[in-house]
Write a protein that holds these residues in place. Structure first.
Motif, mmCIF file in Angstrom:
data_model
loop_
_atom_site.group_PDB
_atom_site.id
_atom_site.type_symbol
_atom_site.label_atom_id
_atom_site.label_comp_id
_atom_site.label_asym_id
_atom_site.label_seq_id
_atom_site.Cartn_x
_atom_site.Cartn_y
_atom_site.Cartn_z
ATOM 1 N N SER A 53 0.893 -1.292 -0.111
ATOM 2 C CA SER A 53 0.028 -0.076 0.145
ATOM 3 C C SER A 53 0.848 1.242 -0.123
ATOM 4 O O SER A 53 2.095 1.336 0.301
ATOM 5 N N ALA A 54 0.169 2.575 -0.325
ATOM 6 C CA ALA A 54 1.109 3.717 -0.211
ATOM 7 C C ALA A 54 1.620 3.869 1.049
ATOM 8 O O ALA A 54 2.708 4.237 1.224
ATOM 9 N N GLU A 55 0.927 3.492 2.092
ATOM 10 C CA GLU A 55 1.327 3.571 3.414
ATOM 11 C C GLU A 55 2.598 2.985 3.853
ATOM 12 O O GLU A 55 3.492 3.324 4.405
ATOM 13 N N ASP A 56 2.441 1.790 3.415
ATOM 14 C CA ASP A 56 3.601 0.650 3.427
ATOM 15 C C ASP A 56 4.864 1.115 2.629
ATOM 16 O O ASP A 56 6.021 1.010 3.197
ATOM 17 N N GLU A 57 4.704 1.603 1.431
ATOM 18 C CA GLU A 57 5.758 2.033 0.611
ATOM 19 C C GLU A 57 6.413 3.432 1.264
ATOM 20 O O GLU A 57 7.590 3.441 0.619
ATOM 21 N N ALA A 58 5.602 4.294 1.962
ATOM 22 C CA ALA A 58 6.229 5.517 2.415
ATOM 23 C C ALA A 58 6.607 5.160 3.909
ATOM 24 O O ALA A 58 6.821 6.430 4.514
ATOM 25 N N CYS A 59 6.680 3.945 4.295
ATOM 26 C CA CYS A 59 7.085 3.885 5.706
ATOM 27 C C CYS A 59 8.617 3.656 6.063
ATOM 28 O O CYS A 59 9.191 3.050 5.212
ATOM 29 N N VAL A 60 9.001 4.583 6.979
ATOM 30 C CA VAL A 60 10.485 4.686 7.120
ATOM 31 C C VAL A 60 11.030 4.256 8.545
ATOM 32 O O VAL A 60 10.198 5.074 9.358
ATOM 33 N N ARG A 61 11.908 3.516 9.032
ATOM 34 C CA ARG A 61 12.168 3.438 10.552
ATOM 35 C C ARG A 61 12.853 4.657 10.832
ATOM 36 O O ARG A 61 13.578 5.373 10.438
ATOM 37 N N TRP A 62 12.210 5.123 12.112
ATOM 38 C CA TRP A 62 12.893 6.290 12.736
ATOM 39 C C TRP A 62 13.779 5.808 13.793
ATOM 40 O O TRP A 62 14.810 6.182 13.747
ATOM 41 N N PHE A 63 13.381 4.917 14.884
ATOM 42 C CA PHE A 63 14.300 4.417 15.675
ATOM 43 C C PHE A 63 13.475 3.161 16.579
ATOM 44 O O PHE A 63 12.207 2.724 16.376
ATOM 45 N N GLU A 64 14.338 2.412 17.051
ATOM 46 C CA GLU A 64 13.814 1.187 17.526
ATOM 47 C C GLU A 64 12.829 0.440 16.429
ATOM 48 O O GLU A 64 13.091 0.157 15.419
ATOM 49 N N SER A 65 11.637 0.151 16.972
ATOM 50 C CA SER A 65 10.536 -0.474 16.362
ATOM 51 C C SER A 65 9.574 0.738 15.762
ATOM 52 O O SER A 65 8.531 0.564 15.379
ATOM 53 N N TYR A 66 9.828 1.978 15.800
ATOM 54 C CA TYR A 66 9.086 3.087 15.536
ATOM 55 C C TYR A 66 9.181 3.575 13.974
ATOM 56 O O TYR A 66 10.453 3.860 13.581
ATOM 57 N N HIS A 67 8.236 3.851 13.371
ATOM 58 C CA HIS A 67 8.454 4.378 11.838
ATOM 59 C C HIS A 67 7.481 5.655 11.564
ATOM 60 O O HIS A 67 6.764 5.859 12.398
ATOM 61 N N THR A 68 7.675 6.273 10.601
ATOM 62 C CA THR A 68 7.151 7.503 10.199
ATOM 63 C C THR A 68 6.635 6.960 8.792
ATOM 64 O O THR A 68 7.197 6.154 8.130
ATOM 65 N N VAL A 69 5.671 7.634 8.501
ATOM 66 C CA VAL A 69 4.787 7.179 7.269
ATOM 67 C C VAL A 69 4.473 8.522 6.640
ATOM 68 O O VAL A 69 3.762 9.561 7.213
ATOM 69 N N SER A 70 4.701 9.022 5.452
ATOM 70 C CA SER A 70 4.790 10.249 4.546
ATOM 71 C C SER A 70 4.048 9.731 3.275
ATOM 72 O O SER A 70 4.847 9.441 2.344
ATOM 73 N N THR A 71 2.716 9.742 3.106
ATOM 74 C CA THR A 71 2.176 9.357 1.830
ATOM 75 C C THR A 71 2.024 10.375 1.017
ATOM 76 O O THR A 71 1.740 10.296 -0.283
ATOM 77 N N ASP A 72 2.462 11.686 1.385
ATOM 78 C CA ASP A 72 2.428 12.671 0.484
ATOM 79 C C ASP A 72 3.576 12.686 -0.717
ATOM 80 O O ASP A 72 3.837 13.558 -1.417
ATOM 81 N N TRP A 73 4.455 11.676 -0.247
ATOM 82 C CA TRP A 73 5.614 11.677 -1.154
ATOM 83 C C TRP A 73 6.643 12.554 -1.454
ATOM 84 O O TRP A 73 6.645 13.214 -2.573
ATOM 85 N N PRO A 74 7.138 13.333 -0.192
ATOM 86 C CA PRO A 74 7.897 14.593 -0.501
ATOM 87 C C PRO A 74 8.985 14.072 -1.270
ATOM 88 O O PRO A 74 9.340 13.244 -1.246
ATOM 89 N N ASP A 75 9.670 15.035 -1.879
ATOM 90 C CA ASP A 75 11.038 14.776 -2.599
ATOM 91 C C ASP A 75 12.165 13.758 -1.960
ATOM 92 O O ASP A 75 12.930 13.119 -2.559
ATOM 93 N N ASP A 76 12.023 13.682 -0.421
ATOM 94 C CA ASP A 76 12.828 12.910 0.210
ATOM 95 C C ASP A 76 12.845 11.466 -0.355
ATOM 96 O O ASP A 76 13.731 10.842 0.013
ATOM 97 N N CYS A 77 11.472 11.173 -0.733
ATOM 98 C CA CYS A 77 11.454 9.781 -0.995
ATOM 99 C C CYS A 77 12.235 9.193 -2.345
ATOM 100 O O CYS A 77 12.467 8.044 -2.517
ATOM 101 N N TYR A 78 12.859 10.296 -3.025
ATOM 102 C CA TYR A 78 13.609 10.060 -4.296
ATOM 103 C C TYR A 78 15.035 9.705 -3.622
ATOM 104 O O TYR A 78 15.853 9.407 -4.743
#
Length: 153
Positions: A53-78
């Motif tokens: 899903s878009a949420e799964d694809e935009a999920c990035v580990r922040w720390f330990e087992s915590y993640h951030t999700v950015s579905t607006d696909w900022p340029d960082d995703c490139y």
């Protein structure tokens, strides 16, 4: 948020697009900084994301087992993966691993961005090797050691 001036264009080694600098930066300089993070997902919330899903694809580990999700696909995703990256991911920031010139692509080692032992669904474009996430303790130790080396040399 990408800090130096940049543009998005076709990636050099990966399929799709990449982030390319429009100005030089010095080793240790912040290339990418977290912004607009309005929620951190715990392991249970992360596991509940629909695979692919878009949420799964935009999920990035922040720390330990915590993640951030950015579905607006900022340029960082490139920012593409590399085992010889131009940027070091450390707790949501990406630092330049060496002096970079205008035209250089911003890359990061995805092993820092995914869960413990998570296998990425693609291989490294340059080497063909699997990309497997570091266990959190190794993730933090390795990125901290690399960041200290960047700042002290």
């Amino acid at each position: 948020m990408i800090v130096p001036k940049y543009e998005i264009r076709p990636a050099r080694f990966a399929e799709g697009k990449g982030v390319f600098l429009l100005e030089g930066v010095k080793r240790g300089q912040i290339l990418v900084a977290p912004d607009a993070i309005n929620q951190v997902y715990n392991a249970e919330q992360r596991a509940a994301l629909v695979p692919g899903s878009a949420e799964d694809e935009a999920c990035v580990r922040w720390f330990e087992s915590y993640h951030t999700v950015s579905t607006d696909w900022p340029d960082d995703c490139y920012v593409n993966h590399s085992f010889n990256p131009s940027g070091l991911w450390h707790l949501g920031f990406i630092f330049a691993t060496r002096d970079l010139q205008a035209g250089d692509e911003v890359t990061a080692d995805y092993r820092f961005l995914v869960d413990d032992n998570e296998v990425m669904p693609f291989k490294d474009a340059e080497t063909g090797q699997e990309i497997v996430g570091y266990v959190w303790e190794d993730n933090l130790r390795i990125s901290t050691e690399q960041l200290l080396a960047l700042l002290h040399n």
